[in-house]
Design a protein around this motif. Structure first.
Motif, PDB file in Angstrom:
ATOM      1  N   HIS A 218       0.812  -1.211   0.000  1.00  0.00           N
ATOM      2  CA  HIS A 218       0.000   0.000   0.000  1.00  0.00           C
ATOM      3  C   HIS A 218       0.850   1.267   0.000  1.00  0.00           C
ATOM      4  CE1 HIS A 218      -3.852  -1.969   0.529  1.00  0.00           C
ATOM      5  NE2 HIS A 218      -3.287  -2.758   1.414  1.00  0.00           N
ATOM      6  N   ASP A 219       2.072   1.168   0.429  1.00  0.00           N
ATOM      7  CA  ASP A 219       2.938   2.329   0.534  1.00  0.00           C
ATOM      8  C   ASP A 219       3.352   2.798  -0.870  1.00  0.00           C
ATOM      9  OD1 ASP A 219       6.053   3.215   0.706  1.00  0.00           O
ATOM     10  OD2 ASP A 219       4.906   3.886   2.454  1.00  0.00           O
ATOM     11  N   PRO A 220       3.237   4.097  -1.171  1.00  0.00           N
ATOM     12  CA  PRO A 220       3.599   4.595  -2.499  1.00  0.00           C
ATOM     13  C   PRO A 220       5.042   4.280  -2.896  1.00  0.00           C
ATOM     14  CG  PRO A 220       2.433   6.283  -1.273  1.00  0.00           C
ATOM     15  CD  PRO A 220       2.689   5.149  -0.321  1.00  0.00           C
ATOM     16  N   LEU A 221       5.974   4.359  -1.964  1.00  0.00           N
ATOM     17  CA  LEU A 221       7.358   4.045  -2.288  1.00  0.00           C
ATOM     18  C   LEU A 221       7.494   2.573  -2.669  1.00  0.00           C
ATOM     19  CD1 LEU A 221      10.301   4.858  -2.546  1.00  0.00           C
ATOM     20  CD2 LEU A 221      10.564   4.430  -0.096  1.00  0.00           C
ATOM     21  N   GLN A 222       6.827   1.693  -1.922  1.00  0.00           N
ATOM     22  CA  GLN A 222       6.866   0.274  -2.250  1.00  0.00           C
ATOM     23  C   GLN A 222       6.259   0.022  -3.630  1.00  0.00           C
ATOM     24  OE1 GLN A 222       4.683  -1.231   1.112  1.00  0.00           O
ATOM     25  NE2 GLN A 222       6.545  -1.944   2.118  1.00  0.00           N
ATOM     26  N   LEU A 223       5.157   0.702  -3.934  1.00  0.00           N
ATOM     27  CA  LEU A 223       4.538   0.541  -5.251  1.00  0.00           C
ATOM     28  C   LEU A 223       5.483   1.000  -6.355  1.00  0.00           C
ATOM     29  CD1 LEU A 223       0.918   1.757  -4.477  1.00  0.00           C
ATOM     30  CD2 LEU A 223       1.605  -0.554  -5.093  1.00  0.00           C
ATOM     31  N   GLY A 224       6.151   2.119  -6.135  1.00  0.00           N
ATOM     32  CA  GLY A 224       7.095   2.623  -7.132  1.00  0.00           C
ATOM     33  C   GLY A 224       8.256   1.673  -7.350  1.00  0.00           C
ATOM     34  N   VAL A 225       8.822   1.164  -6.276  1.00  0.00           N
ATOM     35  CA  VAL A 225       9.939   0.225  -6.390  1.00  0.00           C
ATOM     36  C   VAL A 225       9.474  -1.057  -7.075  1.00  0.00           C
ATOM     37  CG1 VAL A 225      11.541  -1.215  -5.071  1.00  0.00           C
ATOM     38  CG2 VAL A 225      11.219   1.178  -4.446  1.00  0.00           C
ATOM     39  N   ALA A 226       8.298  -1.569  -6.692  1.00  0.00           N
ATOM     40  CA  ALA A 226       7.777  -2.784  -7.314  1.00  0.00           C
ATOM     41  C   ALA A 226       7.550  -2.569  -8.813  1.00  0.00           C
ATOM     42  CB  ALA A 226       6.482  -3.211  -6.629  1.00  0.00           C
ATOM     43  N   THR A 227       7.063  -1.405  -9.191  1.00  0.00           N
ATOM     44  CA  THR A 227       6.845  -1.097 -10.605  1.00  0.00           C
ATOM     45  C   THR A 227       8.166  -1.032 -11.355  1.00  0.00           C
ATOM     46  OG1 THR A 227       4.828   0.112 -10.071  1.00  0.00           O
ATOM     47  CG2 THR A 227       5.830   0.572 -12.202  1.00  0.00           C
ATOM     48  N   MET A 228       9.171  -0.402 -10.764  1.00  0.00           N
ATOM     49  CA  MET A 228      10.486  -0.336 -11.422  1.00  0.00           C
ATOM     50  C   MET A 228      11.070  -1.733 -11.618  1.00  0.00           C
ATOM     51  SD  MET A 228      12.380   3.087  -9.933  1.00  0.00           S
ATOM     52  CE  MET A 228      12.597   2.393  -8.322  1.00  0.00           C
ATOM     53  N   ILE A 229      10.982  -2.572 -10.601  1.00  0.00           N
ATOM     54  CA  ILE A 229      11.506  -3.934 -10.705  1.00  0.00           C
ATOM     55  C   ILE A 229      10.767  -4.696 -11.805  1.00  0.00           C
ATOM     56  CG2 ILE A 229      11.677  -6.167  -9.514  1.00  0.00           C
ATOM     57  CD1 ILE A 229      12.219  -4.503  -6.933  1.00  0.00           C
ATOM     58  N   TYR A 230       9.463  -4.552 -11.838  1.00  0.00           N
ATOM     59  CA  TYR A 230       8.667  -5.221 -12.868  1.00  0.00           C
ATOM     60  C   TYR A 230       9.101  -4.764 -14.266  1.00  0.00           C
ATOM     61  CZ  TYR A 230       4.787  -6.224 -15.971  1.00  0.00           C
ATOM     62  OH  TYR A 230       4.039  -6.632 -17.039  1.00  0.00           O
ATOM     63  N   GLU A 231       9.249  -3.460 -14.454  1.00  0.00           N
ATOM     64  CA  GLU A 231       9.631  -2.935 -15.768  1.00  0.00           C
ATOM     65  C   GLU A 231      11.029  -3.413 -16.171  1.00  0.00           C
ATOM     66  OE1 GLU A 231       7.816  -1.307 -18.025  1.00  0.00           O
ATOM     67  OE2 GLU A 231       6.079  -1.414 -16.703  1.00  0.00           O
ATOM     68  N   ILE A 232      11.949  -3.465 -15.224  1.00  0.00           N
ATOM     69  CA  ILE A 232      13.295  -3.958 -15.518  1.00  0.00           C
ATOM     70  C   ILE A 232      13.236  -5.414 -15.948  1.00  0.00           C
ATOM     71  CG2 ILE A 232      15.523  -4.563 -14.475  1.00  0.00           C
ATOM     72  CD1 ILE A 232      15.169  -1.980 -12.747  1.00  0.00           C
ATOM     73  N   LEU A 233      12.526  -6.237 -15.175  1.00  0.00           N
ATOM     74  CA  LEU A 233      12.422  -7.653 -15.503  1.00  0.00           C
ATOM     75  C   LEU A 233      11.709  -7.881 -16.823  1.00  0.00           C
ATOM     76  CD1 LEU A 233      11.639  -9.141 -11.985  1.00  0.00           C
ATOM     77  CD2 LEU A 233      13.790  -9.254 -13.244  1.00  0.00           C
ATOM     78  N   LYS A 234      10.689  -7.088 -17.086  1.00  0.00           N
ATOM     79  CA  LYS A 234       9.970  -7.198 -18.361  1.00  0.00           C
ATOM     80  C   LYS A 234      10.912  -6.897 -19.520  1.00  0.00           C
ATOM     81  CE  LYS A 234       6.939  -4.135 -19.852  1.00  0.00           C
ATOM     82  NZ  LYS A 234       5.747  -3.293 -20.016  1.00  0.00           N
ATOM     83  N   GLY A 235      11.737  -5.857 -19.363  1.00  0.00           N
ATOM     84  CA  GLY A 235      12.694  -5.515 -20.406  1.00  0.00           C
ATOM     85  C   GLY A 235      13.732  -6.603 -20.628  1.00  0.00           C
ATOM     86  N   ILE A 236      14.177  -7.207 -19.543  1.00  0.00           N
ATOM     87  CA  ILE A 236      15.180  -8.273 -19.650  1.00  0.00           C
ATOM     88  C   ILE A 236      14.578  -9.497 -20.358  1.00  0.00           C
ATOM     89  CG2 ILE A 236      16.502  -9.971 -18.313  1.00  0.00           C
ATOM     90  CD1 ILE A 236      16.956  -7.711 -16.246  1.00  0.00           C
ATOM     91  N   THR A 237      13.377  -9.878 -19.975  1.00  0.00           N
ATOM     92  CA  THR A 237      12.760 -11.071 -20.579  1.00  0.00           C
ATOM     93  C   THR A 237      12.365 -10.837 -22.028  1.00  0.00           C
ATOM     94  OG1 THR A 237      10.594 -10.479 -19.671  1.00  0.00           O
ATOM     95  CG2 THR A 237      11.948 -11.988 -18.369  1.00  0.00           C
ATOM     96  N   GLU A 238      12.002  -9.614 -22.393  1.00  0.00           N
ATOM     97  CA  GLU A 238      11.648  -9.332 -23.786  1.00  0.00           C
ATOM     98  C   GLU A 238      12.865  -9.378 -24.698  1.00  0.00           C
ATOM     99  OE1 GLU A 238       9.586  -5.600 -23.678  1.00  0.00           O
ATOM    100  OE2 GLU A 238       7.721  -6.525 -22.979  1.00  0.00           O
ATOM    101  N   LYS A 239      14.028  -9.029 -24.167  1.00  0.00           N
ATOM    102  CA  LYS A 239      15.261  -9.063 -24.976  1.00  0.00           C
ATOM    103  C   LYS A 239      15.784 -10.480 -25.130  1.00  0.00           C
ATOM    104  CE  LYS A 239      16.623  -4.387 -23.913  1.00  0.00           C
ATOM    105  NZ  LYS A 239      17.611  -3.501 -23.298  1.00  0.00           N
ATOM    106  N   GLY A 240      15.329 -11.371 -24.242  1.00  0.00           N
ATOM    107  CA  GLY A 240      15.657 -12.783 -24.311  1.00  0.00           C
ATOM    108  C   GLY A 240      17.019 -13.065 -23.872  1.00  0.00           C
TER     109      GLY A 240
END
Length: 95
Positions: free
Chosen positions: A73-95
């Motif tokens: 629920h914490d905005p900072l936690q949401l922001g960090v979780a979103t950044m991690i998700y975007e990084i991982l998404k980018g890594i998996t899309e590049k294969g």
């Protein structure tokens, strides 16, 4: 004439949905909707109109107690979780 929010709420009521209008706008209104366990949140400004699942992302109320300890629920936690998700998404899309 009613305002935009009241008109949208009236249309949603006509379609059979339970509605309420937060007493505040913008982030305070969004937070109020979440606190009232809104299942769908409609928001609009002059340029965009969105409908999004309420937190926790459309999970049925009955299941909320089971997952409550794992919710972020914490905005900072949401922001960090979103950044991690975007990084991982980018890594998996590049294969």
């Amino acid at each position: 004439m009613k305002g935009f929010s009241e008109t949208v709420a009236g249309i949603l009521k006509f379609l059979g949905m339970r509605t309420f209008l937060p007493s505040s706008s913008d982030v305070k209104g969004f937070a109020e909707a979440l606190e009232n366990e809104a299942e769908i949140i409609f928001m609009a400004d002059d340029d965009r109109f969105i409908a999004a699942p309420g937190l926790p992302l459309g999970i049925p109320i009955e299941e909320l107690d089971q997952i409550q300890p794992r919710l972020i629920h914490d905005p900072l936690q949401l922001g960090v979780a979103t950044m991690i998700y975007e990084i991982l998404k980018g890594i998996t899309e590049k294969g």
